[in-house]
Motif scaffolding. Structure first.
Motif, PDB file in Angstrom:
ATOM      1  N   ALA A   1       0.827  -1.210   0.000  1.00 55.32           N
ATOM      2  CA  ALA A   1       0.000   0.000   0.000  1.00 55.32           C
ATOM      3  C   ALA A   1       0.861   1.260   0.000  1.00 55.32           C
ATOM      4  N   CYS A   2       1.925   1.267  -0.798  1.00 55.82           N
ATOM      5  CA  CYS A   2       2.791   2.449  -0.864  1.00 55.82           C
ATOM      6  C   CYS A   2       2.017   3.625  -1.436  1.00 55.82           C
ATOM      7  N   SER A   3       2.089   4.754  -0.769  1.00 50.07           N
ATOM      8  CA  SER A   3       1.366   5.939  -1.228  1.00 50.07           C
ATOM      9  C   SER A   3       2.060   6.601  -2.417  1.00 50.07           C
ATOM     10  N   ASN A   4       3.347   6.407  -2.555  1.00 49.96           N
ATOM     11  CA  ASN A   4       4.100   6.999  -3.654  1.00 49.96           C
ATOM     12  C   ASN A   4       4.120   6.018  -4.832  1.00 49.96           C
ATOM     13  N   ARG A   5       3.543   6.417  -5.955  1.00 47.15           N
ATOM     14  CA  ARG A   5       3.458   5.531  -7.113  1.00 47.15           C
ATOM     15  C   ARG A   5       4.830   5.200  -7.693  1.00 47.15           C
TER      16      ARG A   5
ATOM     17  N   SER B   1      13.095 -10.873   3.673  1.00 49.11           N
ATOM     18  CA  SER B   1      13.535 -10.828   5.072  1.00 49.11           C
ATOM     19  C   SER B   1      14.317  -9.533   5.278  1.00 49.11           C
ATOM     20  N   ILE B   2      14.304  -9.053   6.517  1.00 56.05           N
ATOM     21  CA  ILE B   2      15.043  -7.836   6.852  1.00 56.05           C
ATOM     22  C   ILE B   2      16.470  -8.220   7.226  1.00 56.05           C
ATOM     23  N   ILE B   3      17.421  -7.580   6.581  1.00 55.77           N
ATOM     24  CA  ILE B   3      18.837  -7.837   6.840  1.00 55.77           C
ATOM     25  C   ILE B   3      19.384  -6.853   7.865  1.00 55.77           C
ATOM     26  N   LYS B   4      19.059  -5.556   7.697  1.00 46.80           N
ATOM     27  CA  LYS B   4      19.569  -4.511   8.596  1.00 46.80           C
ATOM     28  C   LYS B   4      18.496  -3.468   8.854  1.00 46.80           C
ATOM     29  N   ARG B   5      18.572  -2.887  10.037  1.00 48.97           N
ATOM     30  CA  ARG B   5      17.774  -1.709  10.390  1.00 48.97           C
ATOM     31  C   ARG B   5      18.735  -0.657  10.904  1.00 48.97           C
ATOM     32  N   LEU B   6      18.754   0.481  10.266  1.00 50.27           N
ATOM     33  CA  LEU B   6      19.613   1.550  10.756  1.00 50.27           C
ATOM     34  C   LEU B   6      18.879   2.345  11.834  1.00 50.27           C
ATOM     35  N   PRO B   7      19.609   2.853  12.811  1.00 53.59           N
ATOM     36  CA  PRO B   7      18.966   3.545  13.933  1.00 53.59           C
ATOM     37  C   PRO B   7      18.398   4.909  13.555  1.00 53.59           C
TER      38      PRO B   7
ATOM     39  N   SER C   1      14.936 -12.451  -3.376  1.00 53.95           N
ATOM     40  CA  SER C   1      15.484 -13.074  -4.590  1.00 53.95           C
ATOM     41  C   SER C   1      16.985 -12.853  -4.703  1.00 53.95           C
ATOM     42  N   ASN C   2      17.696 -13.047  -3.602  1.00 54.60           N
ATOM     43  CA  ASN C   2      19.157 -12.925  -3.549  1.00 54.60           C
ATOM     44  C   ASN C   2      19.676 -11.535  -3.902  1.00 54.60           C
ATOM     45  N   GLN C   3      18.879 -10.509  -3.683  1.00 53.50           N
ATOM     46  CA  GLN C   3      19.347  -9.134  -3.859  1.00 53.50           C
ATOM     47  C   GLN C   3      18.977  -8.328  -2.624  1.00 53.50           C
ATOM     48  N   TRP C   4      19.821  -7.374  -2.290  1.00 51.39           N
ATOM     49  CA  TRP C   4      19.583  -6.500  -1.138  1.00 51.39           C
ATOM     50  C   TRP C   4      19.062  -5.165  -1.635  1.00 51.39           C
ATOM     51  N   ILE C   5      17.989  -4.694  -0.985  1.00 50.50           N
ATOM     52  CA  ILE C   5      17.349  -3.444  -1.368  1.00 50.50           C
ATOM     53  C   ILE C   5      17.087  -2.641  -0.104  1.00 50.50           C
ATOM     54  N   SER C   6      17.425  -1.369  -0.110  1.00 46.29           N
ATOM     55  CA  SER C   6      17.135  -0.501   1.032  1.00 46.29           C
ATOM     56  C   SER C   6      15.944   0.386   0.706  1.00 46.29           C
ATOM     57  N   ILE C   7      15.028   0.494   1.673  1.00 48.00           N
ATOM     58  CA  ILE C   7      13.867   1.358   1.510  1.00 48.00           C
ATOM     59  C   ILE C   7      13.720   2.228   2.752  1.00 48.00           C
ATOM     60  N   ARG C   8      13.024   3.332   2.598  1.00 49.02           N
ATOM     61  CA  ARG C   8      12.776   4.215   3.739  1.00 49.02           C
ATOM     62  C   ARG C   8      11.866   3.518   4.737  1.00 49.02           C
ATOM     63  N   ARG C   9      12.038   3.849   5.986  1.00 42.98           N
ATOM     64  CA  ARG C   9      11.201   3.274   7.036  1.00 42.98           C
ATOM     65  C   ARG C   9       9.728   3.650   6.831  1.00 42.98           C
ATOM     66  N   SER C  10       9.469   4.859   6.345  1.00 45.18           N
ATOM     67  CA  SER C  10       8.088   5.284   6.110  1.00 45.18           C
ATOM     68  C   SER C  10       7.417   4.420   5.045  1.00 45.18           C
ATOM     69  N   GLU C  11       8.171   3.951   4.062  1.00 47.38           N
ATOM     70  CA  GLU C  11       7.624   3.053   3.042  1.00 47.38           C
ATOM     71  C   GLU C  11       7.449   1.648   3.592  1.00 47.38           C
ATOM     72  N   ALA C  12       8.366   1.214   4.452  1.00 47.03           N
ATOM     73  CA  ALA C  12       8.260  -0.112   5.055  1.00 47.03           C
ATOM     74  C   ALA C  12       7.045  -0.199   5.978  1.00 47.03           C
ATOM     75  N   LEU C  13       6.660   0.908   6.582  1.00 45.85           N
ATOM     76  CA  LEU C  13       5.471   0.915   7.445  1.00 45.85           C
ATOM     77  C   LEU C  13       4.197   0.639   6.655  1.00 45.85           C
ATOM     78  N   GLN C  14       4.209   0.889   5.364  1.00 42.41           N
ATOM     79  CA  GLN C  14       3.013   0.709   4.543  1.00 42.41           C
ATOM     80  C   GLN C  14       2.929  -0.675   3.901  1.00 42.41           C
ATOM     81  N   ILE C  15       3.930  -1.510   4.113  1.00 41.71           N
ATOM     82  CA  ILE C  15       3.950  -2.862   3.533  1.00 41.71           C
ATOM     83  C   ILE C  15       3.507  -3.858   4.603  1.00 41.71           C
TER      84      ILE C  15
END
Length: 75
Positions: free
Chosen positions: A18-22, A40-46, A56-70
């Motif tokens: 449900a990401c608000s940003n298209r 799966s979550i690999i890291k959380r930055l403070p 799928s064997n790739q690492w992707i970083s997303i903003r915490r605000s976007e992760a809250l909507q998933i």
């Protein structure tokens, strides 16, 4: 439950994107992050920093605000 609530390295399946940003939603789909994907979550930055996911064997970083909507479910 929300993506930010799961433990590190615990595999989960995405149930709702449900990401608000298209543009963000489209970019995640292009990278293979969509409903039904195992991640799966690999890291959380403070201090509200980004979250690093593995899908799928790739690492992707997303903003915490976007992760809250998933929304995810345990596998």
């Amino acid at each position: 439950m929300k993506l930010t609530e799961i433990e590190l390295s615990k595999p989960v399946r995405i149930t709702n994107m449900a990401c608000s940003n298209r543009l963000v939603s489209r970019r995640l789909n292009d990278l293979g992050i969509m409903e039904g994907t195992l991640i799966s979550i690999i890291k959380r930055l403070p201090f509200g920093g980004p979250i690093t996911l593995e899908a799928s064997n790739q690492w992707i970083s997303i903003r915490r605000s976007e992760a809250l909507q998933i929304l995810v479910e345990a596998v």
